[in-house]
Scaffold this active site. Structure first.
Site, PDB file in Angstrom:
ATOM      1  N   GLU A 293       0.876  -1.183   0.000  1.00  0.00           N
ATOM      2  CA  GLU A 293       0.000   0.000   0.000  1.00  0.00           C
ATOM      3  C   GLU A 293       0.908   1.226   0.000  1.00  0.00           C
ATOM      4  O   GLU A 293       1.584   1.505   0.989  1.00  0.00           O
ATOM      5  CB  GLU A 293      -0.897   0.006   1.241  1.00  0.00           C
ATOM      6  CG  GLU A 293      -1.733   1.279   1.339  1.00  0.00           C
ATOM      7  CD  GLU A 293      -2.493   1.422   2.659  1.00  0.00           C
ATOM      8  OE1 GLU A 293      -2.711   0.400   3.361  1.00  0.00           O
ATOM      9  OE2 GLU A 293      -2.854   2.555   2.998  1.00  0.00           O
TER      10      GLU A 293
ATOM     11  N   ARG B 170       0.550  10.344   0.366  1.00  0.00           N
ATOM     12  CA  ARG B 170       0.824  11.403   1.338  1.00  0.00           C
ATOM     13  C   ARG B 170       2.037  12.222   0.928  1.00  0.00           C
ATOM     14  O   ARG B 170       2.421  13.153   1.631  1.00  0.00           O
ATOM     15  CB  ARG B 170       1.106  10.794   2.721  1.00  0.00           C
ATOM     16  CG  ARG B 170      -0.032   9.953   3.251  1.00  0.00           C
ATOM     17  CD  ARG B 170       0.278   9.377   4.620  1.00  0.00           C
ATOM     18  NE  ARG B 170      -0.642   8.315   4.936  1.00  0.00           N
ATOM     19  CZ  ARG B 170      -0.659   7.649   6.076  1.00  0.00           C
ATOM     20  NH1 ARG B 170       0.210   7.937   7.023  1.00  0.00           N
ATOM     21  NH2 ARG B 170      -1.538   6.696   6.281  1.00  0.00           N
TER      22      ARG B 170
ATOM     23  N   THR C 294      -4.372   6.237   1.441  1.00  0.00           N
ATOM     24  CA  THR C 294      -4.674   7.646   1.741  1.00  0.00           C
ATOM     25  C   THR C 294      -5.289   8.360   0.531  1.00  0.00           C
ATOM     26  O   THR C 294      -4.999   9.528   0.260  1.00  0.00           O
ATOM     27  CB  THR C 294      -3.424   8.403   2.253  1.00  0.00           C
ATOM     28  OG1 THR C 294      -2.630   7.533   3.082  1.00  0.00           O
ATOM     29  CG2 THR C 294      -3.831   9.577   3.128  1.00  0.00           C
TER      30      THR C 294
ATOM     31  N   LYS D 258     -11.059  -1.700   6.058  1.00  0.00           N
ATOM     32  CA  LYS D 258      -9.925  -1.400   6.937  1.00  0.00           C
ATOM     33  C   LYS D 258     -10.489  -0.924   8.280  1.00  0.00           C
ATOM     34  O   LYS D 258     -11.429  -0.115   8.291  1.00  0.00           O
ATOM     35  CB  LYS D 258      -9.117  -0.286   6.270  1.00  0.00           C
ATOM     36  CG  LYS D 258      -8.037   0.306   7.129  1.00  0.00           C
ATOM     37  CD  LYS D 258      -7.079   1.093   6.284  1.00  0.00           C
ATOM     38  CE  LYS D 258      -5.782   0.382   6.295  1.00  0.00           C
ATOM     39  NZ  LYS D 258      -4.722   0.938   5.517  1.00  0.00           N
TER      40      LYS D 258
HETATM   41  O1  LIG Z   1      -0.950   6.081   9.186  1.00  0.00           O
HETATM   42  C1  LIG Z   1      -0.324   5.122   9.551  1.00  0.00           C
HETATM   43  C2  LIG Z   1      -0.725   3.790   9.172  1.00  0.00           C
HETATM   44  O2  LIG Z   1      -2.045   3.640   9.399  1.00  0.00           O
HETATM   45  C3  LIG Z   1       0.069   2.733   9.843  1.00  0.00           C
HETATM   46  O3  LIG Z   1       0.078   2.932  11.211  1.00  0.00           O
HETATM   47  P1  LIG Z   1       1.294   2.347  12.085  1.00  0.00           P
HETATM   48  O4  LIG Z   1       2.479   3.222  11.801  1.00  0.00           O
HETATM   49  O5  LIG Z   1       0.823   2.474  13.497  1.00  0.00           O
HETATM   50  O6  LIG Z   1       1.515   0.941  11.655  1.00  0.00           O
HETATM   51  C1  LIG Z   2      -4.265   4.649   6.975  1.00  0.00           C
HETATM   52  C2  LIG Z   2      -4.313   4.247   5.619  1.00  0.00           C
HETATM   53  O1  LIG Z   2      -4.142   3.105   5.299  1.00  0.00           O
HETATM   54  C3  LIG Z   2      -4.561   5.244   4.639  1.00  0.00           C
HETATM   55  O2  LIG Z   2      -4.123   6.360   4.868  1.00  0.00           O
HETATM   56  O3  LIG Z   2      -5.187   4.950   3.625  1.00  0.00           O
END
Ligand SMILES: O=C[C@H](O)COP(=O)(O)O
Ligand SMILES: CC(=O)C(=O)O
Length: 214
Positions: A43, A47, A71, A131
């Site tokens: 993924e 960002r 994102t 998710k």
């Molecule tokens: O925005 C971050 C993602 O959702 C992953 O989160 P994490 O760094 O706690 O694994």
């Molecule tokens: C959190 C995540 O997976 C997203 O930003 O799409």
């Protein structure tokens, strides 16, 4: 580019790394490092400026992997990500406008949900691979256990706060198909271009999953 369903994305890998690529030149080495450790679904989050180029580069360099965009929060990004080769699209939240694009482009949309109302809304649009985001901040395993008693038709990808220490408790749940996270791609390793340590973390994560799932 092959067409996949959300179900196939979940079943292709029990771990989906959430990748934030600041420098385009890191994209392919990072994906290769993860792949060498056994992870082949990625993924790449929209960002950063480099994200769309990274999706394109990784899709071309690792054609047997499944590359998705994360994102994604508006239809323009959906279109850009798919044009670049994204085979699935993840968003932190649920949006009917994104679902419309998913149907238009025939590329699966995996929305983020956190509450029972959001889950029921997603189900009402026919989406049942979701998710759970941000997982730990929203109550983690106990909340998933409670909601899945009422909504057993949903398969989740908990993301946000998932790491080696709690991976087993998530994967033990029938409602969890895969988990997302960044624990196997520490920013410090990316900054140092220490791809070997990322391969090692990826391998460790895959071995842990194999030992849990048998
Ligand atoms: O925005 C971050 C993602 O959702 C992953 O989160 P994490 O760094 O706690 O694994
Ligand atoms: C959190 C995540 O997976 C997203 O930003 O799409």
């Amino acid at each position: 580019m092959s067409t996949v369903t959300a179900a196939q994305v979940f079943s292709a890998s029990p771990i989906i790394p959430v990748m934030v690529i600041e420098h385009l030149e890191d994209a392919v080495p990072l994906a290769k490092a993860l792949s060498d450790g056994g992870i082949n679904v990625f993924e790449i989050t929209l960002r950063t400026q480099a994200a769309i180029g990274a999706i394109e580069a990784v899709s071309k360099a690792l054609p047997d992997s499944i590359v998705g965009a994360g994102t994604v929060i508006n239809p323009e990004q959906y279109q850009q990500a798919v044009n670049a080769g994204a085979q699935f699209v993840i968003s932190p939240g649920f949006s009917p406008a994104l679902l419309e694009y998913s149907q238009k482009l025939n590329v699966p949309y995996i929305p983020g949900v956190a509450t029972a109302s959001e889950m029921v809304t997603a189900l009402s649009y026919g989406l049942d691979f979701l998710k759970f985001f941000p997982a730990e901040a929203n109550g983690g395993v106990p909340v998933l256990k409670a909601v899945s008693a009422a909504l057993p038709q949903i398969t989740f990808c908990p993301t946000g706060g998932v790491k080696e220490a709690n991976l087993a408790s998530y994967l033990a749940l029938d409602c969890v198909g895969t988990v997302g996270g960044t624990w196997m791609i520490p920013q410090s390793a990316i900054d140092k271009k220490d791809w070997a340590s990322i391969t090692e973390l990826s391998r460790k994560a895959c071995e842990l999953v194999a030992s849990l799932r048998g």
